[in-house]
Write a protein that holds these residues in place. Structure first.
Motif, PDB file in Angstrom:
ATOM      1  N   SER A   1      40.361  35.533  35.195  1.00 13.74           N
ATOM      2  CA  SER A   1      39.706  34.857  36.330  1.00 13.74           C
ATOM      3  C   SER A   1      40.737  34.203  37.244  1.00 13.74           C
ATOM      4  CB  SER A   1      38.671  33.848  35.821  1.00 13.74           C
ATOM      5  OG  SER A   1      39.246  32.901  34.963  1.00 13.74           O
ATOM      6  N   SER A   2      41.771  33.570  36.694  1.00 14.39           N
ATOM      7  CA  SER A   2      42.789  32.946  37.556  1.00 14.39           C
ATOM      8  C   SER A   2      43.576  34.008  38.311  1.00 14.39           C
ATOM      9  CB  SER A   2      43.753  32.090  36.731  1.00 14.39           C
ATOM     10  OG  SER A   2      43.034  31.081  36.101  1.00 14.39           O
ATOM     11  N   TRP A   3      43.826  35.125  37.652  1.00 16.90           N
ATOM     12  CA  TRP A   3      44.528  36.219  38.337  1.00 16.90           C
ATOM     13  C   TRP A   3      43.697  36.730  39.522  1.00 16.90           C
ATOM     14  CZ3 TRP A   3      43.013  41.521  38.499  1.00 16.90           C
ATOM     15  CH2 TRP A   3      43.956  42.377  39.094  1.00 16.90           C
ATOM     16  N   LEU A   4      42.393  36.892  39.297  1.00 20.71           N
ATOM     17  CA  LEU A   4      41.527  37.353  40.396  1.00 20.71           C
ATOM     18  C   LEU A   4      41.558  36.347  41.544  1.00 20.71           C
ATOM     19  CD1 LEU A   4      38.465  38.700  38.360  1.00 20.71           C
ATOM     20  CD2 LEU A   4      39.863  40.043  39.953  1.00 20.71           C
TER      21      LEU A   4
ATOM     22  N   GLY B 179      36.533  43.405  48.252  1.00 17.50           N
ATOM     23  CA  GLY B 179      36.179  42.131  48.869  1.00 17.50           C
ATOM     24  C   GLY B 179      36.126  41.003  47.868  1.00 17.50           C
ATOM     25  N   MET B 180      36.477  39.800  48.343  1.00 14.06           N
ATOM     26  CA  MET B 180      36.372  38.602  47.497  1.00 14.06           C
ATOM     27  C   MET B 180      35.992  37.437  48.396  1.00 14.06           C
ATOM     28  SD  MET B 180      39.389  38.668  44.699  1.00 14.06           S
ATOM     29  CE  MET B 180      40.774  38.736  45.794  1.00 14.06           C
TER      30      MET B 180
ATOM     31  N   VAL C 241      33.219  29.654  41.663  1.00 12.85           N
ATOM     32  CA  VAL C 241      32.688  31.010  41.409  1.00 12.85           C
ATOM     33  C   VAL C 241      33.083  31.959  42.537  1.00 12.85           C
ATOM     34  CG1 VAL C 241      30.621  32.413  41.034  1.00 12.85           C
ATOM     35  CG2 VAL C 241      30.740  30.121  40.054  1.00 12.85           C
ATOM     36  N   LEU C 242      33.739  33.035  42.129  1.00 14.33           N
ATOM     37  CA  LEU C 242      34.252  34.028  43.074  1.00 14.33           C
ATOM     38  C   LEU C 242      33.343  35.256  43.055  1.00 14.33           C
ATOM     39  CD1 LEU C 242      36.858  34.520  44.821  1.00 14.33           C
ATOM     40  CD2 LEU C 242      37.853  35.582  42.788  1.00 14.33           C
ATOM     41  N   ARG C 243      32.950  35.701  44.254  1.00  8.99           N
ATOM     42  CA  ARG C 243      32.196  36.964  44.347  1.00  8.99           C
ATOM     43  C   ARG C 243      33.241  38.073  44.515  1.00  8.99           C
ATOM     44  NH1 ARG C 243      27.725  36.807  48.717  1.00  8.99           N
ATOM     45  NH2 ARG C 243      26.066  37.446  47.295  1.00  8.99           N
ATOM     46  N   VAL C 244      33.219  39.057  43.629  1.00  9.93           N
ATOM     47  CA  VAL C 244      34.198  40.153  43.636  1.00  9.93           C
ATOM     48  C   VAL C 244      33.435  41.450  43.906  1.00  9.93           C
ATOM     49  CG1 VAL C 244      35.838  41.446  42.196  1.00  9.93           C
ATOM     50  CG2 VAL C 244      35.688  38.955  41.991  1.00  9.93           C
ATOM     51  N   ILE C 245      33.870  42.177  44.924  1.00  9.29           N
ATOM     52  CA  ILE C 245      33.193  43.431  45.266  1.00  9.29           C
ATOM     53  C   ILE C 245      34.124  44.609  44.963  1.00  9.29           C
ATOM     54  CG2 ILE C 245      32.004  44.739  47.072  1.00  9.29           C
ATOM     55  CD1 ILE C 245      30.640  42.097  46.675  1.00  9.29           C
ATOM     56  N   LEU C 246      33.607  45.554  44.196  1.00  7.27           N
ATOM     57  CA  LEU C 246      34.384  46.737  43.809  1.00  7.27           C
ATOM     58  C   LEU C 246      33.734  47.987  44.385  1.00  7.27           C
ATOM     59  CD1 LEU C 246      34.773  45.999  39.979  1.00  7.27           C
ATOM     60  CD2 LEU C 246      36.445  45.518  41.774  1.00  7.27           C
TER      61      LEU C 246
END
Ligand SMILES: Cc1cc2nc3c(=O)[nH]c(=O)nc-3n(C[C@H](O)[C@H](O)[C@H](O)COP(=O)(O)OP(=O)(O)OC[C@H]3O[C@@H](n4cnc5c(N)ncnc54)[C@H](O)[C@@H]3O)c2cc1C
Ligand code: FES
Length: 316
Positions: free
Chosen positions: A160-163, A97-98, A105-110
């Motif tokens: 960060s830009s890739w994400l 999830g993102m 600011v991006l929230r990234v879920i792994l």
């Protein structure tokens, strides 16, 4: 000078050259980021020879037992054969999830392949398929079953830009960790806690504050989040709601354009910090300056926990 063997390729280190620099000089594909012994991206394993204690400072005991070390601060006295650490140190996770927490600011879920074993506030190193590695602090509690990161998008930032632009849910990334000592420990539920962050330094503190409350911490908790202006804040509504239901928690955004320096603001509010425990994360200059000021205000050095978000040098 020592000779380093990397997958059959050999390099003799120059005087004052680290193992990382020697390997990069011969074109070896070794992950790295801060080049300062902080982020643990450059972790390697010595299959023979002694890397030296200085290159193992801060590593967990299990990794030291496996002869792991940080290549960017390794200046061995003798020859070494080195390799990438394998299973047990690195594993994988699915990006599930993102979402945007703020415009930057991006929230990234792994979802890690094995159940998470971290403490909220520790950090892990994220590896892209091509070996690019960057460290991120963990905002989630282990019993939430997944890993939440808050990634600030750096202009032209490779990870960060890739994400933000190319990564999408369903892809697999490598992870290494958890690492670091910035997490809540039980045993002193009445102790006053000072939590202070700038930018995405809020990520570990968002985990630590929820962990402390979940563990029944009843002493005062002051959470400061610093930003240049109101656009730099995020999770404001969630933290206000948490404070509204926990009278011992005070949440204070500190805006440079309105309140001035966050360091001065905190120390003016708390001139005496004897007996407190502190958690300080984010911009390295802020972390180093507030660590000194809280120490001078009476906080014992063993009570000061911090993570400085040291970036990769421009040339790296
Ligand atoms: C222990 C630890 C924990 C961290 N936790 C987080 C976290 O939770 N959230 C988070 O967003 N980041 C965190 N970081 C920082 C993160 O690891 C990366 O450095 C950051 O995401 C930038 O990586 P990038 O590949 O996007 O940019 P890069 O490609 O590495 O950088 C692009 C350019 O910008 C410069 N640069 C990058 N960041 C900065 C900066 N902050 N200030 C000045 N110049 C900069 C670089 O030197 C380079 O010239 C942490 C770092 C450490 C060491
Ligand atoms: S610890 Fe070696 S590159 Fe960060």
């Amino acid at each position: 000078m020592p000779v380093i063997d990397w997958e059959g390729q050999q390099v003799q280190l120059a005087a004052g050259e680290s193992v990382l620099d020697g390997l990069l000089r011969i074109g070896a594909d070794v992950a790295h980021s801060c080049r300062a012994g902080v982020c643990q991206s450059c972790l390697l394993k010595a299959s023979s020879g002694q890397p030296g204690m200085a290159s193992q400072a801060g590593l967990k005991a299990a990794w030291i037992e496996q002869s792991c070390f940080l290549a960017c601060v390794c200046y061995p006295a003798g020859d070494l054969a080195v390799e990438t650490p394998g299973a047990g140190v690195r594993s994988s996770a699915e990006l599930i999830g993102m979402s945007w927490l703020s415009p930057t600011v991006l929230r990234v879920i792994l979802q890690p392949e094995a159940p998470p074993v971290h403490r909220a506030g520790q950090y892990l190193t994220l590896f892209r398929d091509d070996g690019l590695a960057r460290s991120y602090s963990i905002a989630s509690l282990a019993d939430e079953g997944k890993i939440e990161l808050h990634v600030r998008i750096v202009p032209d930032g490779r990870m960060s830009s890739w994400l933000a632009q190319l990564a999408s849910p369903g892809i697999t990334v490598g992870i290494q960790g958890p690492a670091g000592n910035c997490f809540y420990t039980t045993g002193a539920p009445d102790q006053p806690l000072l939590l202070a962050a700038t930018g995405t330094g809020l990520a570990p503190l968002y985990g630590i504050v929820r962990e402390a409350l979940e563990q029944g911490h009843c002493g005062p908790i002051w959470l400061y989040h610093g930003a240049a202006n109101s656009e730099g804040l995020y999770l404001q509504a969630e933290l206000e709601a948490l404070a509204a239901t926990h009278p011992n928690l005070r949440y204070r955004p500190v805006l440079r354009d309105r309140n001035g320096s966050i360091t001065d603001f905190i120390i003016n509010t708390h001139p005496q910090l004897k007996g407190w425990r502190g958690f300080i994360c984010g911009n390295p200059d802020f972390v180093n300056s507030l660590k000194k000021r809280v120490f001078l205000s009476g906080m014992a050095s063993r009570e000061i926990h911090s993570d400085a978000f040291v970036p990769a040098p421009p040339s790296s």
